[in-house]
Design a protein around this motif. Structure first.
Motif, PDB file in Angstrom:
ATOM      1  N   VAL A   1       0.890  -1.107  -0.048  1.00 35.12           N
ATOM      2  CA  VAL A   1       0.016   0.141   0.023  1.00 35.12           C
ATOM      3  C   VAL A   1       0.780   1.269   0.059  1.00 35.12           C
ATOM      4  CG1 VAL A   1      -1.543   1.156   1.398  1.00 35.12           C
ATOM      5  CG2 VAL A   1      -1.794  -1.238   1.159  1.00 35.12           C
ATOM      6  N   PRO A   2       0.630   2.192  -0.913  1.00 33.34           N
ATOM      7  CA  PRO A   2       1.438   3.352  -0.923  1.00 33.34           C
ATOM      8  C   PRO A   2       1.099   4.467  -0.013  1.00 33.34           C
ATOM      9  CG  PRO A   2      -0.145   3.387  -2.910  1.00 33.34           C
ATOM     10  CD  PRO A   2      -0.313   2.035  -2.081  1.00 33.34           C
ATOM     11  N   VAL A   3       1.733   5.368  -0.048  1.00 30.91           N
ATOM     12  CA  VAL A   3       1.206   6.727   0.908  1.00 30.91           C
ATOM     13  C   VAL A   3       1.279   7.838  -0.235  1.00 30.91           C
ATOM     14  CG1 VAL A   3       2.322   5.780   2.970  1.00 30.91           C
ATOM     15  CG2 VAL A   3       3.724   7.189   1.547  1.00 30.91           C
ATOM     16  N   LEU A   4       0.473   8.906  -0.012  1.00 34.49           N
ATOM     17  CA  LEU A   4       0.404  10.061  -0.425  1.00 34.49           C
ATOM     18  C   LEU A   4       1.303  11.161   0.197  1.00 34.49           C
ATOM     19  CD1 LEU A   4      -3.319  10.591  -1.238  1.00 34.49           C
ATOM     20  CD2 LEU A   4      -1.743   9.844  -2.625  1.00 34.49           C
ATOM     21  N   ASP A   5       2.324  11.853  -0.273  1.00 37.66           N
ATOM     22  CA  ASP A   5       3.280  12.643   0.202  1.00 37.66           C
ATOM     23  C   ASP A   5       2.881  14.036  -0.191  1.00 37.66           C
ATOM     24  OD1 ASP A   5       5.878  14.307   0.409  1.00 37.66           O
ATOM     25  OD2 ASP A   5       6.948  12.460   0.803  1.00 37.66           O
ATOM     26  N   VAL A   6       2.522  14.871   0.997  1.00 39.68           N
ATOM     27  CA  VAL A   6       1.881  16.270   0.661  1.00 39.68           C
ATOM     28  C   VAL A   6       2.808  17.198   1.383  1.00 39.68           C
ATOM     29  CG1 VAL A   6      -0.112  17.594   1.105  1.00 39.68           C
ATOM     30  CG2 VAL A   6      -0.396  15.166   0.852  1.00 39.68           C
ATOM     31  N   LEU A   7       3.735  17.986   0.498  1.00 39.92           N
ATOM     32  CA  LEU A   7       4.519  18.916   1.299  1.00 39.92           C
ATOM     33  C   LEU A   7       3.794  20.169   1.075  1.00 39.92           C
ATOM     34  CD1 LEU A   7       7.313  19.359   2.188  1.00 39.92           C
ATOM     35  CD2 LEU A   7       8.023  19.891  -0.160  1.00 39.92           C
ATOM     36  N   HIS A   8       3.251  20.807   2.111  1.00 43.01           N
ATOM     37  CA  HIS A   8       2.495  22.003   2.476  1.00 43.01           C
ATOM     38  C   HIS A   8       3.594  23.030   2.734  1.00 43.01           C
ATOM     39  CE1 HIS A   8      -0.430  24.613   4.110  1.00 43.01           C
ATOM     40  NE2 HIS A   8       0.390  24.720   5.052  1.00 43.01           N
ATOM     41  N   THR A   9       3.239  24.262   2.031  1.00 42.46           N
ATOM     42  CA  THR A   9       4.112  25.447   2.500  1.00 42.46           C
ATOM     43  C   THR A   9       3.121  26.765   2.828  1.00 42.46           C
ATOM     44  OG1 THR A   9       5.942  24.848   1.322  1.00 42.46           O
ATOM     45  CG2 THR A   9       5.676  27.260   1.723  1.00 42.46           C
ATOM     46  N   SER A  10       3.182  27.353   3.913  1.00 42.01           N
ATOM     47  CA  SER A  10       2.455  28.336   4.319  1.00 42.01           C
ATOM     48  C   SER A  10       2.960  29.937   4.022  1.00 42.01           C
ATOM     49  CB  SER A  10       1.988  28.584   5.548  1.00 42.01           C
ATOM     50  OG  SER A  10       1.323  27.413   6.205  1.00 42.01           O
ATOM     51  N   TYR A  11       2.229  30.779   3.405  1.00 44.64           N
ATOM     52  CA  TYR A  11       2.766  32.007   3.070  1.00 44.64           C
ATOM     53  C   TYR A  11       2.048  33.075   3.662  1.00 44.64           C
ATOM     54  CZ  TYR A  11       4.915  29.690  -0.813  1.00 44.64           C
ATOM     55  OH  TYR A  11       5.768  28.555  -1.638  1.00 44.64           O
ATOM     56  N   ASP A  12       2.458  34.306   4.295  1.00 42.54           N
ATOM     57  CA  ASP A  12       1.904  35.465   4.707  1.00 42.54           C
ATOM     58  C   ASP A  12       1.264  36.574   3.376  1.00 42.54           C
ATOM     59  OD1 ASP A  12       4.258  36.766   3.694  1.00 42.54           O
ATOM     60  OD2 ASP A  12       4.676  37.076   6.010  1.00 42.54           O
ATOM     61  N   SER A  13       0.823  37.548   3.811  1.00 36.33           N
ATOM     62  CA  SER A  13       0.292  38.510   2.782  1.00 36.33           C
ATOM     63  C   SER A  13       1.382  38.961   2.044  1.00 36.33           C
ATOM     64  CB  SER A  13      -0.633  39.352   3.619  1.00 36.33           C
ATOM     65  OG  SER A  13       0.296  40.327   4.489  1.00 36.33           O
ATOM     66  N   HIS A  14       2.885  39.100   2.364  1.00 37.24           N
ATOM     67  CA  HIS A  14       3.995  39.693   1.557  1.00 37.24           C
ATOM     68  C   HIS A  14       4.522  38.479   0.761  1.00 37.24           C
ATOM     69  CE1 HIS A  14       3.270  43.262   3.987  1.00 37.24           C
ATOM     70  NE2 HIS A  14       3.228  42.684   5.016  1.00 37.24           N
ATOM     71  N   GLU A  15       3.779  37.045   0.641  1.00 41.28           N
ATOM     72  CA  GLU A  15       4.469  36.092  -0.022  1.00 41.28           C
ATOM     73  C   GLU A  15       5.671  35.526   0.623  1.00 41.28           C
ATOM     74  OE1 GLU A  15       3.218  34.914  -3.017  1.00 41.28           O
ATOM     75  OE2 GLU A  15       1.533  36.532  -2.694  1.00 41.28           O
ATOM     76  N   ARG A  16       5.732  35.711   1.776  1.00 41.74           N
ATOM     77  CA  ARG A  16       7.060  35.213   2.634  1.00 41.74           C
ATOM     78  C   ARG A  16       6.474  34.003   3.040  1.00 41.74           C
ATOM     79  NH1 ARG A  16       7.986  40.249   6.552  1.00 41.74           N
ATOM     80  NH2 ARG A  16       5.926  39.717   7.063  1.00 41.74           N
ATOM     81  N   PRO A  17       7.350  32.989   2.741  1.00 41.83           N
ATOM     82  CA  PRO A  17       6.965  31.560   3.786  1.00 41.83           C
ATOM     83  C   PRO A  17       7.375  31.308   4.963  1.00 41.83           C
ATOM     84  CG  PRO A  17       9.152  31.256   2.216  1.00 41.83           C
ATOM     85  CD  PRO A  17       8.563  32.797   2.014  1.00 41.83           C
ATOM     86  N   PHE A  18       6.466  30.766   5.937  1.00 41.39           N
ATOM     87  CA  PHE A  18       6.974  30.901   7.253  1.00 41.39           C
ATOM     88  C   PHE A  18       6.511  29.333   8.009  1.00 41.39           C
ATOM     89  CE2 PHE A  18       2.509  32.192   6.920  1.00 41.39           C
ATOM     90  CZ  PHE A  18       1.709  31.181   7.784  1.00 41.39           C
ATOM     91  N   GLU A  19       6.153  28.467   7.105  1.00 44.62           N
ATOM     92  CA  GLU A  19       5.972  27.287   7.825  1.00 44.62           C
ATOM     93  C   GLU A  19       5.769  26.123   6.741  1.00 44.62           C
ATOM     94  OE1 GLU A  19       3.065  23.886   8.467  1.00 44.62           O
ATOM     95  OE2 GLU A  19       2.416  25.813   7.664  1.00 44.62           O
TER      96      GLU A  19
END
Length: 236
Positions: A197-215
């Motif tokens: 059985v495989p897995v789904l690999d989900v790489l999530h990136t959060s951005y603020d209103s200034h397009e800066r990634p923070f998480e």
């Protein structure tokens, strides 16, 4: 064989199912091609089809899971909000919170140097006592250091994203990169995955209103029980 019930399984039933699948896997591995192995393989296939494939999938709700209004109204984290909508019983385990080097893929998305120290939070998620997914979160030290995000396992109502908002980092938009892969042996064991059985690999990136990634969070989701549902606006 008689048809299996499609009702939600109790924890004891899930435990029994896992034990039978484990016995089937051990028998097939120890004596491939034998009559006993063939019988166990047939039983394992029936058990899996009856109790897993026919069960409703736990759907990841894309951008809806990060709704600030829903979080404010309910106090629920994204995973618990999804569980409530599915009528499932959620449980989360924060297994570690520490400083750690940023992996290459994470460093690239956060805009920091590879191996630069970041806050690393490891969470495991369960529905109806069954492991559903893991999530490893990475946050730059300049954002999270000296806050509860850098040390506390329990983050209170609203969870991580509410605490990040308190620190001045509300999520304005996010990016999720998804691919399917086979799990590592450690992931397969921790997620109680049947062989193959495989897995789904989900790489999530959060951005603020200034397009800066923070998480950045890497989710590893069971592909036999999970699903993804995204509703996306179309650009002009």
């Amino acid at each position: 064989m008689v048809a299996a019930p499609r009702l939600p399984l109790t924890p004891d039933q899930l435990k029994g199912l896992r034990e039978q699948l484990a016995r089937a896997a051990e028998t097939v591995a120890s004596a491939p091609g034998s009559a006993a192995a063939a019988q166990w393989a047939q039983l394992a296939s029936w058990l899996y089809d009856s109790f897993v494939r026919r069960r409703p999938r736990f759907v990841r709700l894309g951008s809806q899971r990060y709704s600030r209004s829903a979080r404010a109204q309910t106090g629920l984290t994204p995973f618990r909000l999804e569980a409530a909508r599915h009528g499932r019983q959620p449980r989360t385990e924060c297994r570690s919170v520490k400083r750690a080097p940023a992996p290459a893929a994470v460093a690239e998305r956060l805009g920091v140097k590879e191996d630069q120290a970041v806050i690393r939070r490891e969470n495991w998620y369960f529905t109806d006592s069954e492991p559903m997914q893991a999530g490893i979160t990475y946050i730059p030290l300049e954002i999270a250091d000296m806050s509860d995000v850098a040390s506390a396992q329990r983050l209170g109502a609203g969870g991580l994203y509410r605490r990040l908002e308190d620190l001045g980092y509300p999520m304005h938009h996010m990016r999720e990169e998804v691919h399917a892969r086979m799990p590592s042996p450690e992931e397969a064991a921790a997620l109680c995955l049947p062989p193959g059985v495989p897995v789904l690999d989900v790489l999530h990136t959060s951005y603020d209103s200034h397009e800066r990634p923070f998480e950045v969070t890497r989710f590893v989701v069971r592909a036999d029980l999970g699903a993804l549902d995204y509703e996306i606006s179309i650009e002009d």
